[in-house]
Design a protein around this motif. Structure first.
Motif, PDB file in Angstrom:
ATOM      1  N   SER A   1     -27.421 -42.123   6.851  1.00  0.00           N
ATOM      2  CA  SER A   1     -28.233 -42.874   5.976  1.00  0.00           C
ATOM      3  C   SER A   1     -28.728 -44.082   6.938  1.00  0.00           C
ATOM      4  N   GLY A   2     -30.108 -44.209   7.043  1.00  0.00           N
ATOM      5  CA  GLY A   2     -30.717 -45.172   7.616  1.00  0.00           C
ATOM      6  C   GLY A   2     -30.948 -44.739   9.022  1.00  0.00           C
ATOM      7  N   LYS A   3     -30.632 -43.768   9.670  1.00  0.00           N
ATOM      8  CA  LYS A   3     -30.732 -43.488  10.984  1.00  0.00           C
ATOM      9  C   LYS A   3     -31.409 -42.267  11.273  1.00  0.00           C
ATOM     10  N   GLY A   4     -31.886 -42.022  12.746  1.00  0.00           N
ATOM     11  CA  GLY A   4     -32.653 -40.879  12.916  1.00  0.00           C
ATOM     12  C   GLY A   4     -31.820 -39.735  13.283  1.00  0.00           C
ATOM     13  N   PRO A   5     -32.675 -38.410  13.171  1.00  0.00           N
ATOM     14  CA  PRO A   5     -31.944 -37.292  13.136  1.00  0.00           C
ATOM     15  C   PRO A   5     -31.074 -37.068  14.420  1.00  0.00           C
ATOM     16  N   GLN A   6     -29.814 -36.553  14.380  1.00  0.00           N
ATOM     17  CA  GLN A   6     -29.038 -36.531  15.584  1.00  0.00           C
ATOM     18  C   GLN A   6     -28.616 -35.036  15.875  1.00  0.00           C
ATOM     19  N   PHE A   7     -28.655 -34.744  17.118  1.00  0.00           N
ATOM     20  CA  PHE A   7     -28.562 -33.349  17.432  1.00  0.00           C
ATOM     21  C   PHE A   7     -27.214 -32.797  17.320  1.00  0.00           C
ATOM     22  N   ILE A   8     -27.248 -31.482  16.777  1.00  0.00           N
ATOM     23  CA  ILE A   8     -25.735 -31.073  16.420  1.00  0.00           C
ATOM     24  C   ILE A   8     -25.717 -29.780  17.569  1.00  0.00           C
ATOM     25  N   ILE A   9     -26.455 -28.867  17.085  1.00  0.00           N
ATOM     26  CA  ILE A   9     -26.276 -27.715  17.934  1.00  0.00           C
ATOM     27  C   ILE A   9     -27.687 -26.795  17.705  1.00  0.00           C
ATOM     28  N   ASP A  10     -27.929 -25.869  18.678  1.00  0.00           N
ATOM     29  CA  ASP A  10     -29.253 -25.173  18.843  1.00  0.00           C
ATOM     30  C   ASP A  10     -28.768 -23.840  19.141  1.00  0.00           C
ATOM     31  N   ILE A  11     -29.802 -22.741  18.787  1.00  0.00           N
ATOM     32  CA  ILE A  11     -29.575 -21.525  19.555  1.00  0.00           C
ATOM     33  C   ILE A  11     -31.161 -20.879  19.579  1.00  0.00           C
ATOM     34  N   ARG A  12     -31.142 -20.068  20.348  1.00  0.00           N
ATOM     35  CA  ARG A  12     -32.421 -19.429  20.831  1.00  0.00           C
ATOM     36  C   ARG A  12     -32.434 -18.025  19.915  1.00  0.00           C
ATOM     37  N   SER A  13     -33.607 -17.656  19.873  1.00  0.00           N
ATOM     38  CA  SER A  13     -33.670 -16.286  19.023  1.00  0.00           C
ATOM     39  C   SER A  13     -33.100 -15.040  19.689  1.00  0.00           C
ATOM     40  N   ASN A  14     -32.888 -15.090  21.025  1.00  0.00           N
ATOM     41  CA  ASN A  14     -32.072 -13.788  21.579  1.00  0.00           C
ATOM     42  C   ASN A  14     -30.778 -13.813  21.625  1.00  0.00           C
ATOM     43  N   MET A  15     -30.089 -14.984  20.683  1.00  0.00           N
ATOM     44  CA  MET A  15     -28.663 -15.025  20.744  1.00  0.00           C
ATOM     45  C   MET A  15     -28.555 -14.835  18.890  1.00  0.00           C
ATOM     46  N   ASP A  16     -27.204 -14.374  18.483  1.00  0.00           N
ATOM     47  CA  ASP A  16     -26.908 -14.373  17.090  1.00  0.00           C
ATOM     48  C   ASP A  16     -25.660 -15.351  16.730  1.00  0.00           C
ATOM     49  N   LYS A  17     -25.087 -16.116  17.770  1.00  0.00           N
ATOM     50  CA  LYS A  17     -24.004 -17.033  17.595  1.00  0.00           C
ATOM     51  C   LYS A  17     -24.010 -17.952  18.636  1.00  0.00           C
ATOM     52  N   ARG A  18     -23.640 -19.244  18.331  1.00  0.00           N
ATOM     53  CA  ARG A  18     -23.566 -20.285  19.332  1.00  0.00           C
ATOM     54  C   ARG A  18     -22.350 -20.930  18.895  1.00  0.00           C
ATOM     55  N   GLN A  19     -21.477 -21.483  19.918  1.00  0.00           N
ATOM     56  CA  GLN A  19     -20.387 -22.420  19.080  1.00  0.00           C
ATOM     57  C   GLN A  19     -20.286 -23.698  20.059  1.00  0.00           C
ATOM     58  N   GLY A  20     -20.059 -24.699  19.362  1.00  0.00           N
ATOM     59  CA  GLY A  20     -19.772 -26.114  19.905  1.00  0.00           C
ATOM     60  C   GLY A  20     -18.422 -26.619  19.505  1.00  0.00           C
ATOM     61  N   GLN A  21     -18.390 -27.793  19.600  1.00  0.00           N
ATOM     62  CA  GLN A  21     -16.987 -28.572  19.199  1.00  0.00           C
ATOM     63  C   GLN A  21     -17.032 -28.535  17.889  1.00  0.00           C
ATOM     64  N   ARG A  22     -16.248 -27.738  17.072  1.00  0.00           N
ATOM     65  CA  ARG A  22     -16.029 -27.802  15.425  1.00  0.00           C
ATOM     66  C   ARG A  22     -17.188 -27.273  14.778  1.00  0.00           C
ATOM     67  N   VAL A  23     -18.297 -26.814  15.428  1.00  0.00           N
ATOM     68  CA  VAL A  23     -19.762 -26.372  14.897  1.00  0.00           C
ATOM     69  C   VAL A  23     -19.746 -24.901  15.464  1.00  0.00           C
ATOM     70  N   THR A  24     -20.356 -24.099  14.510  1.00  0.00           N
ATOM     71  CA  THR A  24     -20.913 -23.023  15.192  1.00  0.00           C
ATOM     72  C   THR A  24     -22.039 -22.513  14.240  1.00  0.00           C
ATOM     73  N   VAL A  25     -23.248 -22.103  14.994  1.00  0.00           N
ATOM     74  CA  VAL A  25     -24.496 -21.684  14.424  1.00  0.00           C
ATOM     75  C   VAL A  25     -24.677 -19.866  14.355  1.00  0.00           C
ATOM     76  N   LEU A  26     -24.910 -19.606  13.422  1.00  0.00           N
ATOM     77  CA  LEU A  26     -25.294 -18.043  13.337  1.00  0.00           C
ATOM     78  C   LEU A  26     -26.728 -17.751  12.967  1.00  0.00           C
ATOM     79  N   LEU A  27     -27.258 -16.795  13.624  1.00  0.00           N
ATOM     80  CA  LEU A  27     -28.661 -16.555  13.314  1.00  0.00           C
ATOM     81  C   LEU A  27     -28.524 -14.928  13.089  1.00  0.00           C
ATOM     82  N   ASN A  28     -29.287 -14.771  11.805  1.00  0.00           N
ATOM     83  CA  ASN A  28     -29.697 -13.446  11.439  1.00  0.00           C
ATOM     84  C   ASN A  28     -31.083 -13.287  11.317  1.00  0.00           C
ATOM     85  N   LYS A  29     -31.582 -12.719  12.361  1.00  0.00           N
ATOM     86  CA  LYS A  29     -33.092 -12.380  12.298  1.00  0.00           C
ATOM     87  C   LYS A  29     -33.730 -11.386  11.418  1.00  0.00           C
ATOM     88  N   THR A  30     -32.679 -10.499  11.186  1.00  0.00           N
ATOM     89  CA  THR A  30     -33.208  -9.501  10.247  1.00  0.00           C
ATOM     90  C   THR A  30     -33.437 -10.174   8.856  1.00  0.00           C
TER      91      THR A  30
END
Lengths: 112, 115
Positions: free
Chosen positions: B40-69
């Motif tokens: 609240s009241g703050k700007g967006p803070q980066f958590i994690i990113d992923i490129r389209s040539n990947m389907d999974k990327r892990q960070g500290q306590r966070v995981t991003v999954l990408l399903n292009k299908t």
């Protein structure tokens, strides 16, 4: 850790007045952006800026808007004649050469 | 046209549970995705990113999954803490423009973590 900073944190202005929102991007970044967020809505792209010129702008960024990098550290957004619907949070972001855009804390613009 | 949207506008979890925040995108040409957290009241803070040539990327306590299908993106937060309470936005960058182009944001999901 370097951060994007923005001033002022809150700007109140009357309709028809000009406002200038200021940003200091991270010092070694090369690409600069302005976004806005109307209360309760998503963040919307306004404009991107690289090599002292606009590289892309949205439909929102009409002739009432302009951007400038007057020196080596500041990046400004000017709204020439504010309208009520310009009331929003305005975020500056910067990017060096990786993909992540880093955002500032925002300026809340209230047009009365 | 391009759009990025979220399935669930709100998510409430208990402290210690795992959270999953979902995002659907419609631009199949998007080549880069990113998750931001906004308190609240703050700007967006980066958590994690992923490129389209990947389907999974892990960070500290966070995981991003990408399903292009099915053009679906998710953010998993392990052992959710009260400090994780915020609005989470997914954003995408369309391919074909500059490599440093605009991000298109989704509507956001409000995550509330109960102690």
């Amino acid at each position: 850790e370097p951060e994007v900073t923005q001033t002022p944190s809150h700007q109140v202005t009357q309709m028809g007045q000009e406002v200038i929102l200021r940003c200091v991007p991270i010092s070694n970044h090369l690409y600069f952006y302005w976004y806005r967020q109307i209360l309760g809505q998503k963040v919307e792209f306004l404009v991107s800026f690289y090599n002292n010129e606009i590289s892309e702008k949205s439909e929102i960024f009409d002739d009432q808007f302009s951007v400038e990098r007057p020196d080596g550290s500041n990046f400004t957004l000017k709204i020439r004649s504010t309208k009520l619907e310009d009331s929003a949070m305005y975020f500056c972001a910067s990017l060096r050469s990786l993909l992540v855009q880093y955002f500032g804390p925002g300026t809340r613009l209230t047009v009365t | 046209g391009e759009s990025v949207g979220l399935h669930l506008p709100t998510l409430s979890v208990q402290e210690g549970d795992n959270s999953i925040i979902n995002c659907a995108y419609s631009n199949s040409a998007s080549d880069y995705f990113i998750w931001y957290k906004q308190e609240s009241g703050k700007g967006p803070q980066f958590i994690i990113d992923i490129r389209s040539n990947m389907d999974k990327r892990q960070g500290q306590r966070v995981t991003v999954l990408l399903n292009k299908t099915v053009k679906h993106l998710s953010l998993q937060i392990a052992a959710t803490q009260p400090g994780d309470s915020a609005v989470y936005f997914c954003a995408e960058r369309g391919a074909g423009g500059t490599s440093y182009g605009k991000l298109t944001f989704g509507q956001g999901t409000i995550l509330t973590v109960h102690p």
